[in-house]
Design a protein around this motif. Structure first.
Motif, mmCIF file in Angstrom:
data_model
loop_
_atom_site.group_PDB
_atom_site.id
_atom_site.type_symbol
_atom_site.label_atom_id
_atom_site.label_comp_id
_atom_site.label_asym_id
_atom_site.label_seq_id
_atom_site.Cartn_x
_atom_site.Cartn_y
_atom_site.Cartn_z
ATOM 1 N N ALA A 102 5.084 -63.721 7.452
ATOM 2 C CA ALA A 102 3.733 -64.252 7.280
ATOM 3 C C ALA A 102 3.101 -63.780 5.963
ATOM 4 C CB ALA A 102 2.864 -63.831 8.462
ATOM 5 N N PHE A 103 3.252 -62.492 5.652
ATOM 6 C CA PHE A 103 2.600 -61.963 4.455
ATOM 7 C C PHE A 103 3.283 -62.427 3.165
ATOM 8 C CE2 PHE A 103 -1.016 -59.250 5.388
ATOM 9 C CZ PHE A 103 -0.980 -59.272 6.769
ATOM 10 N N SER A 104 4.559 -62.779 3.228
ATOM 11 C CA SER A 104 5.227 -63.322 2.039
ATOM 12 C C SER A 104 5.065 -64.833 1.952
ATOM 13 C CB SER A 104 6.726 -63.008 2.067
ATOM 14 O OG SER A 104 6.914 -61.645 2.175
ATOM 15 N N GLY A 105 4.507 -65.427 2.988
ATOM 16 C CA GLY A 105 4.339 -66.874 2.999
ATOM 17 C C GLY A 105 5.665 -67.608 3.073
ATOM 18 N N ILE A 106 6.650 -67.021 3.741
ATOM 19 C CA ILE A 106 7.988 -67.628 3.794
ATOM 20 C C ILE A 106 7.936 -69.024 4.428
ATOM 21 C CG2 ILE A 106 10.244 -67.452 4.969
ATOM 22 C CD1 ILE A 106 10.344 -64.534 4.221
ATOM 23 N N SER A 108 5.777 -71.244 4.277
ATOM 24 C CA SER A 108 5.205 -72.275 3.408
ATOM 25 C C SER A 108 6.215 -72.826 2.414
ATOM 26 C CB SER A 108 3.987 -71.703 2.664
ATOM 27 O OG SER A 108 4.413 -70.737 1.711
ATOM 28 N N GLU A 162 12.469 -56.618 3.640
ATOM 29 C CA GLU A 162 12.041 -57.221 2.378
ATOM 30 C C GLU A 162 12.209 -58.732 2.519
ATOM 31 O OE1 GLU A 162 10.877 -55.641 -0.219
ATOM 32 O OE2 GLU A 162 11.200 -53.603 0.540
ATOM 33 N N ALA A 163 11.321 -59.482 1.865
ATOM 34 C CA ALA A 163 11.376 -60.949 1.975
ATOM 35 C C ALA A 163 12.754 -61.478 1.557
ATOM 36 C CB ALA A 163 10.278 -61.567 1.107
ATOM 37 N N THR A 204 -3.305 -64.118 8.085
ATOM 38 C CA THR A 204 -2.548 -64.798 7.028
ATOM 39 C C THR A 204 -2.556 -66.321 7.094
ATOM 40 O OG1 THR A 204 -0.566 -64.624 8.396
ATOM 41 C CG2 THR A 204 -0.880 -62.908 6.745
ATOM 42 N N GLU A 254 -0.205 -63.083 -6.624
ATOM 43 C CA GLU A 254 0.181 -61.711 -6.253
ATOM 44 C C GLU A 254 0.851 -60.976 -7.405
ATOM 45 O OE1 GLU A 254 1.940 -59.685 -2.221
ATOM 46 O OE2 GLU A 254 3.079 -61.364 -3.006
ATOM 47 N N THR A 258 2.373 -65.709 -3.208
ATOM 48 C CA THR A 258 3.107 -64.439 -3.110
ATOM 49 C C THR A 258 4.192 -64.354 -4.183
ATOM 50 O OG1 THR A 258 4.789 -65.274 -1.580
ATOM 51 C CG2 THR A 258 2.753 -64.453 -0.606
ATOM 52 N N ILE A 288 7.275 -64.223 -3.944
ATOM 53 C CA ILE A 288 8.450 -65.078 -3.746
ATOM 54 C C ILE A 288 8.077 -66.561 -3.839
ATOM 55 C CG2 ILE A 288 9.641 -63.354 -2.313
ATOM 56 C CD1 ILE A 288 9.070 -65.402 0.057
ATOM 57 N N GLY A 330 5.688 -68.081 -2.029
ATOM 58 C CA GLY A 330 5.067 -68.574 -0.796
ATOM 59 C C GLY A 330 3.550 -68.477 -0.898
ATOM 60 N N GLU A 331 2.891 -68.841 0.179
ATOM 61 C CA GLU A 331 1.437 -68.808 0.156
ATOM 62 C C GLU A 331 0.898 -68.314 1.481
ATOM 63 O OE1 GLU A 331 -0.914 -71.853 -2.316
ATOM 64 O OE2 GLU A 331 -1.099 -72.507 -0.235
ATOM 65 N N ARG A 332 -0.143 -67.485 1.421
ATOM 66 C CA ARG A 332 -0.824 -67.107 2.655
ATOM 67 C C ARG A 332 -2.320 -67.037 2.411
ATOM 68 N NH1 ARG A 332 -2.160 -61.200 2.701
ATOM 69 N NH2 ARG A 332 -0.750 -60.155 1.268
ATOM 70 N N SER A 333 -3.081 -67.116 3.497
ATOM 71 C CA SER A 333 -4.540 -67.042 3.381
ATOM 72 C C SER A 333 -5.006 -65.594 3.359
ATOM 73 C CB SER A 333 -5.185 -67.732 4.578
ATOM 74 O OG SER A 333 -5.133 -69.108 4.416
ATOM 75 N N LEU A 334 -6.102 -65.355 2.677
ATOM 76 C CA LEU A 334 -6.758 -64.046 2.750
ATOM 77 C C LEU A 334 -8.077 -64.237 3.471
ATOM 78 C CD1 LEU A 334 -6.311 -62.551 -0.843
ATOM 79 C CD2 LEU A 334 -4.982 -62.048 1.194
ATOM 80 N N ILE A 335 -8.376 -63.333 4.382
ATOM 81 C CA ILE A 335 -9.643 -63.418 5.097
ATOM 82 C C ILE A 335 -10.498 -62.208 4.750
ATOM 83 C CG2 ILE A 335 -8.709 -64.739 7.024
ATOM 84 C CD1 ILE A 335 -8.726 -62.015 8.603
#
Lengths: 348, 330
Positions: free
Chosen positions: A35-39, A41, A208-209, A345, B239, B310, B312, B314-319
């Motif tokens: 989730a934190f690496s956005g894998i 997506s 690690e991602a 995330t 990032e 990120t 790599i 990818g993408e994630r939301s920040l709250i």
């Protein structure tokens, strides 16, 4: 080593456009990295990575937690447990909100020192989690417990619950990412049952991602080639046979037992209890604890989330009544819980 | 060793002695020395900015500063990022009975030094004492006034604007966490506690400056979410562009903290038009506090909220920070 960009390209090349593939992770730390690496997506839309029963706090039964709350309200008892357990909601509240005498610990060693400092009290260590946390509890048993220290064991066996999920055809898992920390104890060979008995690929991965992406590539390659093997891309930490010493002491002090899983229910031979020789330190025996029937939390779908049948965003309470500050179900409490991770995330 | 007594807050002779022997000894300026009930001030401007903040940091002393430096820099920075020139500061002290006078004097000396460096005057003050066990040594409140020279607002930002960060993130939060000695880690890391007004004031002249904020409690992520909410636009952060000290990266990973949510006390985040971003960076790089300034993101109308691209890809939301990672950080 290939760059993450190259790894992602390979993943795309391994996923046929017409086929839906579902891979489950069974470790809260894996879900955290994903989730934190956005894998998710950057994966093909038809490749699903679903979180399974990987968060030790989330799967702890309501019965055990209510017994722990009641113990902490016993004037002769100090209850000690890991921080996240203090906040898990039940119909009788949480240990922190509704318990009286409890202490947070970060290592089982602290349970020993608290017991020694409070000889007039019974100290109960509410010991929870998978093989990773069972080993340190076995280690303090090996050292010898003070007379006034008791273990309330809610320990669970990861491979057993994964087998249950495999048999549930409504989930239809194509492959597993095996948990890195648990594998360090049980060994990569412990997962062979999945390819050999069920024809499902499984690969041990690290945190690690890039390492997780390599694990996905290994699973997808096996699926493409019609193979099923137990692989390991975390060889720097996980050995085929695991940690023999840890397995030895777990086996010395614990026996396999039926246990309740939150949201799943009674699962035969999926937990660990103290062996009869050590009943003297078993809180269930000392305090004559009885199992309590679990009640569903209205609107909460944590049970389905733990089973990999639903994503957190499918829950009507998610981001409305349920947040890390006001958790309604167990998966929102721990930083390793799927709902908690998704809350922090996901844009959904 | 002399210690604070209840009588030091009584308004009588002990109070008078404390003012003379500690406060007036170190804090210079006519307003304070007049010992009137209120300072009489003049400000030549159309609009003034006023801010107040209370400081309860634990521990009182940490690598890179103490509660006194924080009490000045924090209030100065709140005025500076509002487009104001900070000028006058009030100093309210709540002391705990038993606080060593030496400790108080050290904190007052730091206040004096920080105020001098920032070019602000302490013009009025108050001291109260609470019984032993009912405080934690010292709590400080400062209120600051400054003249506004540049109006800035989240409503000014537009899609395509860039987000600049003036330096490494998470230094203060990490330094405080280590100073509490709850974690068995040794490091040379210090808090970034500093007054930013001298660095930021030259930027007020640049047309393309839209908005500024100092990311203290809740960290950079929370400030970005506030900007996105207030503007109705989206913010994309990168990032791999976010400046982090190696020790902060390592320590936060080990402690399970996200540096984007840790407090900073000497950093600003600035939204600026793309065309002015090079000039802004050049000016920031001329100041020792801004040598690591860089672009960390951009404003977009493609989505609402804050998303992190990120490392790599990818993408994630920040709250917004849900719970305070570390309480009593400032």
């Amino acid at each position: 080593m290939k760059s993450s960009e190259q790894l992602i390209k390979i993943i795309h090349s391994l996923v046929p456009a017409e086929k839906k593939i579902k891979i489950m992770n069974v470790c809260g730390s894996h879900e955290h990295t994903i989730a934190f690496s956005g894998i998710r997506s950057i994966l093909p839309a038809n490749l699903e990575i679903i979180p399974g029963p990987g968060c030790p706090v989330c799967v702890c039964s309501e019965s055990d937690i209510i017994n722990a709350i009641n113990l902490s309200n016993n004037p002769d008892v100090i209850l000690v447990t890991y921080g996240d357990m203090l906040r898990v909601p039940t119909r009788q509240g949480s240990i922190r909100a509704d318990g009286t005498s409890y202490k947070m610990i970060t290592s089982p060693m602290e349970a020993i020192s608290i017991a020694k400092k409070n000889p007039e009290k019974s100290v109960v260590f509410f010991s929870i989690g998978f093989e990773t946390t069972t080993a340190p509890t076995a280690a303090i048993l090996q050292m010898g417990l003070p007379d006034n220290l008791f273990i309330l064991s809610s320990h669970k066996l990861t491979p057993v619950i994964m087998e249950l999920l495999v048999k549930d055809t409504t989930i239809a898992i194509d492959g597993f990412i095996a948990p890195g920390h648990v594998s360090a104890i049980v060994g990569a060979n412990a997962w062979k049952v999945f390819p050999e008995k069920y024809g499902i690929p499984i690969v041990v991965a690290g945190f690690e991602a890039e390492n997780l992406l390599m694990g996905l590539i290994e699973i997808l390659s096996q699926l493409r080639d019609g193979l099923a093997r137990a692989g390991n891309v975390y060889k720097q930490v996980v050995r085929p046979e695991g940690n023999a010493h840890a397995q030895g002491i777990i086996n010395k002090f614990f026996k396999v037992a039926d246990i309740n899983w939150r949201g799943i229910g009674h699962v035969p031979e999926s937990g660990l209890q103290l062996r009869d020789e050590y009943a003297r330190h078993n809180a269930n025996v000392e305090f004559n604890l009885q199992p309590i029937k679990e009640e569903k939390i209205p609107g909460c779908i944590c049970g389905n989330i733990i089973l990999g049948k639903a994503y957190p965003s499918a829950c009507g309470l998610f981001k409305t009544q349920c947040s890390p500050r006001t958790p309604q179900g167990p998966c929102m409490v721990s930083m390793e819980g799927a709902c908690n991770i998704w809350y922090r995330t996901s844009s959904e | 060793m002399k210690k604070i007594e209840i009588g030091h807050g009584g308004g009588g002779r002990l109070t008078r002695d404390l003012i003379q022997e500690v406060f007036l000894k170190h804090l210079k300026g006519d307003h304070l020395h007049a010992l009137e009930d209120a300072a009489t001030l003049s400000l030549k401007c159309d609009q003034i900015a006023m801010t107040t903040d209370s400081y309860v940091v634990h521990p009182l002393f940490f690598p890179g500063g103490n509660i006194g430096t924080l009490a000045i820099c924090g209030t100065v920075n709140d005025l500076a990022v509002s487009g104001a020139i900070p000028q006058y500061i009030s100093l309210g002290l709540i002391l705990e009975e038993g606080l060593p006078l030496d400790t108080l004097e050290q904190i007052i000396m730091s206040i004096s030094e920080a105020a001098r460096d920032a070019g602000v005057q302490i013009v009025t003050g108050d001291t109260k004492v609470v019984e032993k066990g009912k405080g934690d040594g010292i709590y400080i409140n400062t209120t600051g006034i400054g003249s506004i020279v540049r109006r800035m607002s989240a409503e000014n930002i537009e899609s395509g604007d860039v987000i600049i960060c003036t330096g490494t993130l998470g230094d203060h939060g990490t330094a405080i966490a280590l100073a509490r000695e709850e974690f068995p880690v040794e490091s040379e890391l210090t808090s970034d506690c500093a007054a930013l007004n001298k660095m930021l004031e030259p930027l007020f002249k640049i047309d393309g400056i839209r908005w500024m904020r100092d990311p203290t409690r809740g960290g950079a992520a929370t400030v970005m979410v506030e900007l996105a909410d207030a503007s109705g636009l989206g913010i994309q952060l990168f990032e791999d562009s976010i400046p982090l000290r190696n020790d902060v990266r390592f320590i936060t990973e080990m402690l399970g903290f996200d540096p984007l949510y840790l407090a900073n006390e000497g950093k600003a985040i600035i939204a600026v038009s793309e065309s002015c971003s090079v000039e802004v960076l050049r000016m920031l790089h001329n100041n020792p506090l801004g040598v690591n300034a860089c672009v960390i993101g951009k404003v977009t109308s493609d989505f609402k909220g804050v998303r992190l691209r990120t490392v790599i890809g990818g993408e994630r939301s920040l709250i917004m920070a849900e719970e305070e990672t570390l309480p009593r950080i400032c």
